[in-house]
Design an enzyme around this catalytic site. Sequence first.
Site, PDB file in Angstrom:
ATOM      1  N   LEU A   1      53.104  -8.131   6.255  1.00  0.00           N
ATOM      2  CA  LEU A   1      53.609  -7.412   7.428  1.00  0.00           C
ATOM      3  C   LEU A   1      52.495  -7.069   8.405  1.00  0.00           C
ATOM      4  O   LEU A   1      51.455  -6.573   8.001  1.00  0.00           O
ATOM      5  CB  LEU A   1      54.312  -6.131   6.981  1.00  0.00           C
ATOM      6  CG  LEU A   1      54.811  -5.169   8.063  1.00  0.00           C
ATOM      7  CD1 LEU A   1      56.136  -4.529   7.645  1.00  0.00           C
ATOM      8  CD2 LEU A   1      53.789  -4.072   8.384  1.00  0.00           C
TER       9      LEU A   1
ATOM     10  N   ASN B   1      51.797  -4.735  11.894  1.00  0.00           N
ATOM     11  CA  ASN B   1      52.347  -3.825  12.903  1.00  0.00           C
ATOM     12  C   ASN B   1      51.342  -3.587  14.016  1.00  0.00           C
ATOM     13  O   ASN B   1      50.971  -4.571  14.680  1.00  0.00           O
ATOM     14  CB  ASN B   1      53.020  -2.585  12.308  1.00  0.00           C
ATOM     15  CG  ASN B   1      52.207  -1.717  11.407  1.00  0.00           C
ATOM     16  OD1 ASN B   1      51.661  -2.171  10.413  1.00  0.00           O
ATOM     17  ND2 ASN B   1      52.118  -0.442  11.711  1.00  0.00           N
ATOM     18  N   ASP B   2      50.874  -2.395  14.241  1.00  0.00           N
ATOM     19  CA  ASP B   2      50.171  -2.084  15.492  1.00  0.00           C
ATOM     20  C   ASP B   2      48.945  -2.950  15.767  1.00  0.00           C
ATOM     21  O   ASP B   2      48.136  -3.188  14.862  1.00  0.00           O
ATOM     22  CB  ASP B   2      49.635  -0.642  15.452  1.00  0.00           C
ATOM     23  CG  ASP B   2      50.666   0.368  15.008  1.00  0.00           C
ATOM     24  OD1 ASP B   2      51.842  -0.002  14.844  1.00  0.00           O
ATOM     25  OD2 ASP B   2      50.272   1.532  14.808  1.00  0.00           O
TER      26      ASP B   2
ATOM     27  N   GLN C   1      47.148  -3.696  12.183  1.00  0.00           N
ATOM     28  CA  GLN C   1      47.671  -3.101  10.955  1.00  0.00           C
ATOM     29  C   GLN C   1      48.300  -4.217  10.136  1.00  0.00           C
ATOM     30  O   GLN C   1      49.198  -4.927  10.612  1.00  0.00           O
ATOM     31  CB  GLN C   1      48.728  -2.046  11.299  1.00  0.00           C
ATOM     32  CG  GLN C   1      48.153  -0.772  11.861  1.00  0.00           C
ATOM     33  CD  GLN C   1      47.429   0.021  10.789  1.00  0.00           C
ATOM     34  OE1 GLN C   1      48.049   0.650   9.939  1.00  0.00           O
ATOM     35  NE2 GLN C   1      46.107   0.009  10.821  1.00  0.00           N
TER      36      GLN C   1
ATOM     37  N   TYR D   1      44.763   3.428   8.764  1.00  0.00           N
ATOM     38  CA  TYR D   1      45.779   3.430   9.805  1.00  0.00           C
ATOM     39  C   TYR D   1      45.165   3.123  11.173  1.00  0.00           C
ATOM     40  O   TYR D   1      43.963   2.937  11.296  1.00  0.00           O
ATOM     41  CB  TYR D   1      46.509   4.789   9.812  1.00  0.00           C
ATOM     42  CG  TYR D   1      47.650   4.851   8.802  1.00  0.00           C
ATOM     43  CD1 TYR D   1      47.795   3.913   7.792  1.00  0.00           C
ATOM     44  CD2 TYR D   1      48.597   5.869   8.878  1.00  0.00           C
ATOM     45  CE1 TYR D   1      48.850   3.974   6.885  1.00  0.00           C
ATOM     46  CE2 TYR D   1      49.656   5.947   7.973  1.00  0.00           C
ATOM     47  CZ  TYR D   1      49.770   4.994   6.977  1.00  0.00           C
ATOM     48  OH  TYR D   1      50.819   5.074   6.097  1.00  0.00           O
ATOM     49  N   SER D   2      46.017   3.169  12.193  1.00  0.00           N
ATOM     50  CA  SER D   2      45.633   2.649  13.506  1.00  0.00           C
ATOM     51  C   SER D   2      44.468   3.365  14.152  1.00  0.00           C
ATOM     52  O   SER D   2      44.179   4.531  13.856  1.00  0.00           O
ATOM     53  CB  SER D   2      46.837   2.711  14.453  1.00  0.00           C
ATOM     54  OG  SER D   2      47.748   1.706  14.086  1.00  0.00           O
TER      55      SER D   2
ATOM     56  N   ARG E   1      47.001  11.197  14.005  1.00  0.00           N
ATOM     57  CA  ARG E   1      46.397   9.872  13.793  1.00  0.00           C
ATOM     58  C   ARG E   1      46.294   9.050  15.067  1.00  0.00           C
ATOM     59  O   ARG E   1      46.646   9.496  16.132  1.00  0.00           O
ATOM     60  CB  ARG E   1      47.228   9.102  12.763  1.00  0.00           C
ATOM     61  CG  ARG E   1      48.701   8.964  13.091  1.00  0.00           C
ATOM     62  CD  ARG E   1      49.421   8.126  12.035  1.00  0.00           C
ATOM     63  NE  ARG E   1      50.853   8.123  12.240  1.00  0.00           N
ATOM     64  CZ  ARG E   1      51.720   8.913  11.606  1.00  0.00           C
ATOM     65  NH1 ARG E   1      51.291   9.776  10.699  1.00  0.00           N
ATOM     66  NH2 ARG E   1      53.007   8.857  11.882  1.00  0.00           N
ATOM     67  N   ASP E   2      45.807   7.840  14.875  1.00  0.00           N
ATOM     68  CA  ASP E   2      45.739   6.799  15.896  1.00  0.00           C
ATOM     69  C   ASP E   2      44.736   7.119  17.009  1.00  0.00           C
ATOM     70  O   ASP E   2      45.081   7.134  18.208  1.00  0.00           O
ATOM     71  CB  ASP E   2      47.141   6.513  16.496  1.00  0.00           C
ATOM     72  CG  ASP E   2      48.188   6.293  15.410  1.00  0.00           C
ATOM     73  OD1 ASP E   2      47.816   5.891  14.290  1.00  0.00           O
ATOM     74  OD2 ASP E   2      49.389   6.545  15.672  1.00  0.00           O
TER      75      ASP E   2
HETATM   76  C1  FRU Z   1      52.755   3.182  14.354  1.00  0.00           C
HETATM   77  C2  FRU Z   1      52.117   3.726  13.069  1.00  0.00           C
HETATM   78  C3  FRU Z   1      50.887   4.541  13.398  1.00  0.00           C
HETATM   79  C4  FRU Z   1      50.124   4.450  12.104  1.00  0.00           C
HETATM   80  C5  FRU Z   1      50.406   3.026  11.682  1.00  0.00           C
HETATM   81  C6  FRU Z   1      50.453   2.805  10.216  1.00  0.00           C
HETATM   82  O1  FRU Z   1      53.533   2.050  14.118  1.00  0.00           O
HETATM   83  O2  FRU Z   1      53.056   4.491  12.346  1.00  0.00           O
HETATM   84  O3  FRU Z   1      51.142   5.861  13.783  1.00  0.00           O
HETATM   85  O4  FRU Z   1      48.750   4.667  12.301  1.00  0.00           O
HETATM   86  O5  FRU Z   1      51.640   2.688  12.249  1.00  0.00           O
HETATM   87  O6  FRU Z   1      50.581   1.444   9.942  1.00  0.00           O
END
Ligand code: FRU
Length: 468
Positions: free
Chosen positions: A38, A40-41, A57, A100-101, A159-160
């Site tokens: 998978l 994601n970000d 991610q 994480y991001s 986060r992020d």
């Molecule tokens: C957004 C999120 C971020 C987090 C990441 C984890 O899609 O939830 O807030 O850092 O994905 O994969």
Amino acid sequence: MQELSFMKQTTLALMNGQQCAAHDPHRPVWHLAPAVGLLNDPNGFIQHNGVYHLFYQWNPLACDHKHKCWGHWQSTDLVHWQHQPVALLPGADYDKHGCYSGSAVEENGNIILVYSGNVKYPDGSRTTYQCLARKNECDEYDKIGPVLPLPVGYSGHVRDPKVWRYQDNWYMVLGARDLQDQGKVLLLRSTDLYKWQMLGEIAGSQLNGMGDFGYMWECPDLFTLGDTEVLICCPQGLEAQNERYLNTYQAGYLSGKLDYQAVHFTHGEFHELDAGFEFYAPQTTQIADGRRLLIGWMGVPDQDEQYHPTIRYGWIHTMTCPRELTLCDGKLYQQPVRELQQLRGEQTVWQGVANDAPPLDITSAELILVPQGLFNVCFGDAMQLTWDGGLLSLIRNSLCSNQEEHRYWRGTVQHLQIMIDRSSVEIFINHGEAVMSSRYFPTSQPLLHMKGKAKLALQYWPLMSCLE
Ligand code: FRU
């Protein structure tokens, strides 16, 4: 899981899964997708010494959100990307349940990554640390460790980090959920990236006149375009309205003026960045020629993810194409970066009434449509776009219930640029005034059919694959 163990399991997942994923007929040929597992970000998007880096991610071990590391691609042209060593693996005390991001900055000629270390407790609670990592001579990333624990007054959902330089300081925005379940964006300052001072909240639910605006804001990104500050953010918990906020979570922006001294962001209304079915957690970077580029995740957390047919082939989700951002009359415009034009094959030009338009192979293609009048476009058997003179509707059958679902943009359609790649469609309306980004899963090689009485001027190009 220890880092080494994670790496061994990743190798195994790739050895067993990569061929199968590569044979999926829905796999994109010019968009970024995970080799297995998978995605994601987008994370750490940066141009450094002329090379573009995009981290992401990635859960290499399954098509779910359990094990997040940072994958890494690089490119010299924003079109062809090469895999790089995995940049960050979870396993340290401060990031054991996920790297994480976050973002990347250049410091003293080197790349520094800033990311959220996620730590979960058996009772279901969690905490986060904002952490640094530095590129070494082997183009691998060495963890430096946490530089910021959980700020007081917030839940474990902070986060992020997105970091940038302004005048003589570094600044960071963080997405947060406070103890009253209000989503916020926090601003911090540092002289050296190591010691961070909390300046305060600059936007969020119940702030600056926004009213109730979600319990959590993820993935903030603050930057200047011209003399305006734009804050991208992803609020969670907005209620769906007739024509907007229809995805499970939103991605949008606020624009205005940030007063760094007073720690005050004067901004206008929240606008969604995309009107399609799949778009979330975009990240931007400014490149050497001055352009501000954006890449988003063409997915939404918790939105029918388990029904994506690509899971049968062991992978899920893609990035959007890279886009250039501009501001016009306070509105953010997005257009596919011009570099993508190098993928264009032989051009077909056609003019006439929509009903007479020839069907076009849209396996991987770009179209420019200039319509006068009402029309309807069918993307194979899996999606439709209709304009009734005031409302542009994108329609597909839900992957979960098979019921029709819709997304909307209200306005006057003058120009459409449509970028298609096997299982995704990105529709740029009026040169980027709005975008609809969506995944779709045609059951056979898709043809585009047009209907309606509109007079059309059409340009079409098949797009070449980046995989060979
Ligand atoms: C957004 C999120 C971020 C987090 C990441 C984890 O899609 O939830 O807030 O850092 O994905 O994969």
